[in-house]
Design a protein around this motif. Structure first.
Motif, PDB file in Angstrom:
ATOM      1  N   MET A 118     194.894  24.921  48.959  1.00  0.00           N
ATOM      2  CA  MET A 118     194.773  26.224  49.311  1.00  0.00           C
ATOM      3  C   MET A 118     193.963  27.097  48.305  1.00  0.00           C
ATOM      4  O   MET A 118     194.480  26.905  47.032  1.00  0.00           O
ATOM      5  CB  MET A 118     196.273  26.705  49.451  1.00  0.00           C
ATOM      6  CG  MET A 118     196.874  26.211  50.556  1.00  0.00           C
ATOM      7  SD  MET A 118     198.640  26.614  50.852  1.00  0.00           S
ATOM      8  CE  MET A 118     198.338  28.491  51.394  1.00  0.00           C
ATOM      9  N   GLU A 119     193.496  28.076  48.561  1.00  0.00           N
ATOM     10  CA  GLU A 119     192.578  28.808  47.592  1.00  0.00           C
ATOM     11  C   GLU A 119     193.500  29.723  46.762  1.00  0.00           C
ATOM     12  O   GLU A 119     193.073  29.994  45.513  1.00  0.00           O
ATOM     13  CB  GLU A 119     191.536  29.907  48.264  1.00  0.00           C
ATOM     14  CG  GLU A 119     190.472  30.593  47.601  1.00  0.00           C
ATOM     15  CD  GLU A 119     189.540  29.457  47.378  1.00  0.00           C
ATOM     16  OE1 GLU A 119     189.379  29.402  45.782  1.00  0.00           O
ATOM     17  OE2 GLU A 119     188.871  29.026  47.905  1.00  0.00           O
ATOM     18  N   SER A 120     194.680  30.168  47.152  1.00  0.00           N
ATOM     19  CA  SER A 120     195.553  30.736  46.327  1.00  0.00           C
ATOM     20  C   SER A 120     195.912  30.379  45.109  1.00  0.00           C
ATOM     21  O   SER A 120     196.646  30.956  44.162  1.00  0.00           O
ATOM     22  CB  SER A 120     196.756  31.275  46.992  1.00  0.00           C
ATOM     23  OG  SER A 120     197.408  30.188  47.646  1.00  0.00           O
ATOM     24  N   SER A 121     195.703  28.831  45.156  1.00  0.00           N
ATOM     25  CA  SER A 121     196.064  28.021  43.838  1.00  0.00           C
ATOM     26  C   SER A 121     194.957  28.261  42.785  1.00  0.00           C
ATOM     27  O   SER A 121     195.203  27.771  41.712  1.00  0.00           O
ATOM     28  CB  SER A 121     196.300  26.502  43.997  1.00  0.00           C
ATOM     29  OG  SER A 121     197.051  26.276  45.078  1.00  0.00           O
ATOM     30  N   TYR A 122     193.919  28.846  42.963  1.00  0.00           N
ATOM     31  CA  TYR A 122     193.007  29.141  42.095  1.00  0.00           C
ATOM     32  C   TYR A 122     192.377  30.574  41.659  1.00  0.00           C
ATOM     33  O   TYR A 122     192.544  31.331  42.413  1.00  0.00           O
ATOM     34  CB  TYR A 122     191.640  28.277  42.370  1.00  0.00           C
ATOM     35  CG  TYR A 122     191.973  26.803  43.013  1.00  0.00           C
ATOM     36  CD1 TYR A 122     191.679  26.008  42.116  1.00  0.00           C
ATOM     37  CD2 TYR A 122     192.418  26.629  44.257  1.00  0.00           C
ATOM     38  CE1 TYR A 122     191.890  24.640  42.526  1.00  0.00           C
ATOM     39  CE2 TYR A 122     192.597  25.286  44.697  1.00  0.00           C
ATOM     40  CZ  TYR A 122     192.513  24.224  43.754  1.00  0.00           C
ATOM     41  OH  TYR A 122     192.624  23.002  44.181  1.00  0.00           O
ATOM     42  N   THR A 123     191.942  30.746  40.409  1.00  0.00           N
ATOM     43  CA  THR A 123     191.404  32.029  40.092  1.00  0.00           C
ATOM     44  C   THR A 123     189.877  31.738  39.725  1.00  0.00           C
ATOM     45  O   THR A 123     189.659  30.951  38.747  1.00  0.00           O
ATOM     46  CB  THR A 123     192.224  32.793  39.091  1.00  0.00           C
ATOM     47  OG1 THR A 123     193.575  32.973  39.373  1.00  0.00           O
ATOM     48  CG2 THR A 123     191.536  33.907  38.606  1.00  0.00           C
ATOM     49  N   PRO A 124     188.978  32.393  40.464  1.00  0.00           N
ATOM     50  CA  PRO A 124     187.400  32.158  40.106  1.00  0.00           C
ATOM     51  C   PRO A 124     187.276  32.839  38.707  1.00  0.00           C
ATOM     52  O   PRO A 124     187.853  34.054  38.439  1.00  0.00           O
ATOM     53  CB  PRO A 124     186.748  32.782  41.183  1.00  0.00           C
ATOM     54  CG  PRO A 124     187.620  33.589  41.822  1.00  0.00           C
ATOM     55  CD  PRO A 124     188.938  33.209  41.615  1.00  0.00           C
ATOM     56  N   LEU A 125     186.334  32.204  37.730  1.00  0.00           N
ATOM     57  CA  LEU A 125     185.800  32.955  36.544  1.00  0.00           C
ATOM     58  C   LEU A 125     184.250  33.434  37.062  1.00  0.00           C
ATOM     59  O   LEU A 125     183.881  32.809  37.960  1.00  0.00           O
ATOM     60  CB  LEU A 125     185.922  31.807  35.508  1.00  0.00           C
ATOM     61  CG  LEU A 125     187.225  31.296  35.232  1.00  0.00           C
ATOM     62  CD1 LEU A 125     187.309  30.277  34.102  1.00  0.00           C
ATOM     63  CD2 LEU A 125     188.484  32.446  35.016  1.00  0.00           C
ATOM     64  N   SER A 126     183.672  34.214  36.057  1.00  0.00           N
ATOM     65  CA  SER A 126     182.583  34.739  36.267  1.00  0.00           C
ATOM     66  C   SER A 126     181.523  33.691  36.203  1.00  0.00           C
ATOM     67  O   SER A 126     180.372  34.087  36.626  1.00  0.00           O
ATOM     68  CB  SER A 126     182.543  35.678  35.217  1.00  0.00           C
ATOM     69  OG  SER A 126     182.350  35.242  33.763  1.00  0.00           O
ATOM     70  N   ASN A 127     181.740  32.614  35.636  1.00  0.00           N
ATOM     71  CA  ASN A 127     180.384  31.488  35.416  1.00  0.00           C
ATOM     72  C   ASN A 127     180.497  30.670  36.719  1.00  0.00           C
ATOM     73  O   ASN A 127     179.791  29.674  36.359  1.00  0.00           O
ATOM     74  CB  ASN A 127     180.496  31.081  34.052  1.00  0.00           C
ATOM     75  CG  ASN A 127     181.795  30.178  33.911  1.00  0.00           C
ATOM     76  OD1 ASN A 127     182.704  30.287  34.703  1.00  0.00           O
ATOM     77  ND2 ASN A 127     181.623  29.432  32.795  1.00  0.00           N
ATOM     78  N   GLY A 128     181.120  30.770  37.840  1.00  0.00           N
ATOM     79  CA  GLY A 128     181.308  29.704  38.703  1.00  0.00           C
ATOM     80  C   GLY A 128     182.626  28.676  38.453  1.00  0.00           C
ATOM     81  O   GLY A 128     182.733  27.754  39.583  1.00  0.00           O
ATOM     82  N   ALA A 129     183.259  28.836  37.320  1.00  0.00           N
ATOM     83  CA  ALA A 129     184.135  27.856  37.109  1.00  0.00           C
ATOM     84  C   ALA A 129     185.561  28.533  37.920  1.00  0.00           C
ATOM     85  O   ALA A 129     185.533  29.538  37.968  1.00  0.00           O
ATOM     86  CB  ALA A 129     184.499  27.729  35.752  1.00  0.00           C
ATOM     87  N   TYR A 130     186.692  27.633  37.677  1.00  0.00           N
ATOM     88  CA  TYR A 130     187.920  27.981  38.220  1.00  0.00           C
ATOM     89  C   TYR A 130     188.984  27.845  37.487  1.00  0.00           C
ATOM     90  O   TYR A 130     188.900  26.682  36.651  1.00  0.00           O
ATOM     91  CB  TYR A 130     188.189  27.578  39.919  1.00  0.00           C
ATOM     92  CG  TYR A 130     187.275  28.044  40.722  1.00  0.00           C
ATOM     93  CD1 TYR A 130     187.864  28.894  41.741  1.00  0.00           C
ATOM     94  CD2 TYR A 130     186.105  27.648  40.976  1.00  0.00           C
ATOM     95  CE1 TYR A 130     187.169  29.500  42.769  1.00  0.00           C
ATOM     96  CE2 TYR A 130     185.364  28.087  42.051  1.00  0.00           C
ATOM     97  CZ  TYR A 130     186.079  29.213  43.012  1.00  0.00           C
ATOM     98  OH  TYR A 130     185.145  29.566  43.954  1.00  0.00           O
TER      99      TYR A 130
END
Length: 731
Positions: free
Chosen positions: A225-237
């Motif tokens: 589920m996408e809600s388990s992650y937070t995207p960072l500005s450089n494409g990392a999570y």
């Protein structure tokens, strides 16, 4: 002669060669013993290797290769470094390693979770003392790939292992159709992550912002589920860690290698379930971990957490089970040994510490025994359900200090028994192999160890409870006995008396109260514990009640209230006696209580109203609303009568008129007169609604007669008294 000399020389060389080879073989064995990892020699009791490999996990040929084509870096082996107990080799499960860093083990269809039921899995885990670069996860999943479920990436149209930070569970930062498509789908995971991925780079930022406390964190979430992650500005999570739990798990010494983990699954009945983990909750010997302070390698701290999970996220079909498993990643292995899996065998162990001399089971508040008392350490083994037997059960019962074992017995639910001998105790532990397996047709074993306390102690002696372990091929568990205090006996006469009649009769709707008093014959004070009051009704013991002293410690008063409804109709014998914490016992008081087979009750609203009227109105005023007057009877005749007081106005004037009772053409004044409302000379059982049964419409029943005089007050009030009689004679 030369020929004989040659033969002799050859013989000497051959003999010397044997010596050299033998010495080499012995030396090799010694080297192997010295290199045996000590964590393996200390592996805790667990389920047997054959049971784990053949019944718990899917271990067929196909499962040995991951969906990526890589070798599955998981293995189930027997503990070759430990000694089998009663033919049971505890299985140890290793996941990861230099050659095959990614490993998975998934439950079979039979041992997967029925999400409508509660489940428990317990195990011991070891995370190695070498540099750690991964971790282990407990996963619940309904991934379409089944036992091939794994976190992957797509590279050059090929499926490959996901980066280390995913543990083989979570979604990688890149190289998937969508961000979370590479994660294990329809899943929930509890990770025990031993690598801190916080560089801020792609595929190495999951743990951004986490504390550096310890070297492992425990957290949970939904990998797909996408809600388990937070995207960072450089494409990392960054992985969203809710309430992370930090621990130190490497560098331990002897006695501290293994960490206990228990996971329970409890459905709530509303489409959710609570999943609870306990980590470090037990010491290696099975006793409760009560350590406090800062966690170190030799001071593990217990922790736990509960997660409420949404079962709809698994997309299960009706009746479909939820697969569980262990997924790990790392060049250093994570090792586990299973204690119990309730989908194979659901069993349990409880214990009672019994002072047989005083005939009492010790509790937290009453933990005193007398010097010289006989004791029973009781262990209750229960087979609740399962697909196989709980077999090859071996017990290691540590005997509490200051107790001398005299023998014992094991009673099985199938009616058979076997003896325990004092000679089976060595170094304070009684070791015994149970002769029978437990299963659905022989589901309990009661293990009683008989012992005595010293005949005299120099002071009150606190004795700590001790651990007893029972382990077989499909279940391993332990339990700790009750703490207790040994005191020298103090003998006193404990006197009990009562002012209540020894024989009484009550209606079923009433209660009988027995009042009593307790004093010592020598007039001395009661100790802070007071006494236990024992009540027996018709030969059945009731729950014991503790009576504690108040300001006057020289006597205790009690009041036992017995409900006629609870007792039931008939004649009952009640016996009451008391016992103090030394075992001094009072006489027994005996009472006879007869509950009559009759019941009648009337219920009416507290506030009854008539309809509004003008001050000069003359005539009959009807009731306002449903007065809801009901009579309830049980095997009883009845008669309901009523009488009314005159109505008085809020300004002090009397109402010109009165409350009346109208039955067809018959009208009776109720003011200061008793009027019959209804009744039955036959015994009835049920509830009678007076308004519906006796007042045919709003023109009948209790009404208000208004006469011609002026009404000065805006409001008038009065009282109606309802009287129910239930002892009518049938003429």
């Amino acid at each position: 002669m030369a020929k004989r000399k040659f033969l002799k020389y050859t013989s000497i060389i051959f003999f010397q060669l044997i010596i050299v080879l033998t010495a080499f073989a012995l030396n090799t064995k010694n080297i192997q013993a010295e290199e045996t990892p000590s964590y393996l020699t200390e592996i805790p009791p667990g389920m047997d290797y054959n049971q784990v490999k053949s019944k718990i996990f899917v271990t067929d040929t196909a499962s040995k290769t991951l969906i990526t084509g890589d070798k599955n870096g998981s293995g189930i082996s027997n503990n070759a470094f430990g000694s089998p107990v009663n033919g049971v080799f505890p299985a140890f499960i290793d996941i990861g390693g230099t050659n095959s860093p990614q490993g998975t083990l998934w439950s079979t269809d039979d041992t997967s979770f029925d999400v409508t039921k509660s489940h428990t899995i317990s195990m011991w885990t070891y995370f190695n003392t070498e540099p750690i670069d991964g971790g282990l996860a407990f996963v619940l999943q309904n991934d379409p790939r089944g036992v091939q479920a794994l976190s992957t990436v797509t590279s050059d149209s090929k499926t490959a292992l996901a980066p280390v930070e995913t543990l083989g569970v979570w979604a990688s930062d890149q190289n998937n159709l969508t961000h979370v498509s590479g994660a294990i789908q329809n899943s929930w995971a509890l990770e025990m992550d031993t690598s801190l991925n916080n560089s801020g780079l792609v595929n190495d930022s999951f743990d951004d912002g986490l504390s550096t406390t310890g070297n492992m964190h425990i957290a949970a979430g939904y990998p797909g589920m996408e809600s388990s992650y937070t995207p960072l500005s450089n494409g990392a999570y960054k992985l969203n860690h809710t309430d992370p739990d930090y621990h130190l798990v490497s560098g331990e010494g002897s006695g501290y290698f293994w960490h206990h983990l228990e996971i329970t699954f409890n459905p709530n009945g509303d489409g959710t379930a609570n999943v609870t983990y306990k980590f470090n909750d037990k010491n290696l010997d099975g006793s409760k971990n009560t350590n406090t302070g800062t966690e170190t390698a030799t001071n593990p701290i217990a922790s736990s957490n509960t997660f409420k999970i949404d079962l709809s996220n698994f997309n299960l079909k009706d009746g479909q089970k939820l697969r569980w498993g262990l997924v790990g990643r790392g060049t250093s292995k994570s090792i586990s040994t299973l204690e119990s899996v309730d989908t194979l065998v659901d069993a349990g162990i409880t214990t009672d510490t019994i002072d047989t001399t005083q005939d009492k089971t010790l509790s937290g508040s009453n933990d005193y025994v007398n010097a010289g008392d006989n004791m029973t350490l009781r262990y209750n083994l229960k087979y609740k359900s399962g697909k196989v037997n709980w077999a090859n059960i071996y017990s290691k019962i540590k005997i509490p200090a200051n107790l001398t074992v005299t023998g014992g017995i094991i009673n099985y639910s199938n009616g058979t028994s076997e003896s325990l001998n004092a000679s089976e105790v060595s170094n304070g532990t009684l070791a015994h192999q149970l002769s029978q397996s437990l299963n659905s047709s022989n589901d309990t074993a009661t293990v009683d160890v008989y012992a005595t306390t010293p005949s005299l102690v120099t002071k009150d002696t606190k004795v700590n409870g001790e651990v007893a372990a029972f382990f077989g091929d499909t279940y391993a568990g332990n339990v700790t006995t009750q703490d207790f205090t040994i005191r020298n006996n103090v003998t006193k006469d404990l006197n009990i008396s009562s002012t209540s009649p020894t024989s009484t009769s009550i209606k079923k709707s009433d209660s009988a109260t027995i009042n009593g008093n307790l004093k010592y014959g020598n007039g001395s004070d009661f100790d802070s514990y007071g006494v236990d009051l024992y009540v027996n009704i018709d030969g059945k013991d009731q729950d014991t009640t503790q009576i504690t002293p108040d300001t006057d410690k020289s006597e205790l008063n009690f009041s036992e209230v017995l409900s006629g409804t609870t007792l039931g109709v008939g004649t009952h014998t009640v016996k009451i006696y008391a016992k103090d914490s030394y075992g001094n016992t009072s006489q027994t008081l005996t009472f006879t209580i007869t509950v009559e087979d009759k019941y009648a009750n009337v219920a009416a609203a507290d506030d009854l109203k008539f309809q509004n009227m003008t001050s000069n109105y003359v005539g009959i005023v009807k009731r306002d609303g449903d007065w809801n007057i009901k009579v309830t009877t049980a095997n009883s005749p009845w008669e309901l009568t009523a009488t009314a007081k005159k109505l008085v106005g809020s300004d002090g004037d009397d109402f010109d008129g009165s409350i009346i009772y109208k039955n067809g053409s018959s009208i009776q004044s109720m003011q200061d007169q008793i009027v019959r409302i209804g009744g039955s000379t036959e015994a009835q059982t049920g509830t009678i609604d007076i308004g519906k049964e006796y007042w045919k419409d709003s023109n009948d029943g209790v009404l208000l007669q208004s006469n011609a005089g002026d009404k000065k007050s805006p409001k008038y009030t009065g009282v109606i008294t309802w009287t129910l009689t239930d002892d009518l004679e049938n003429d």
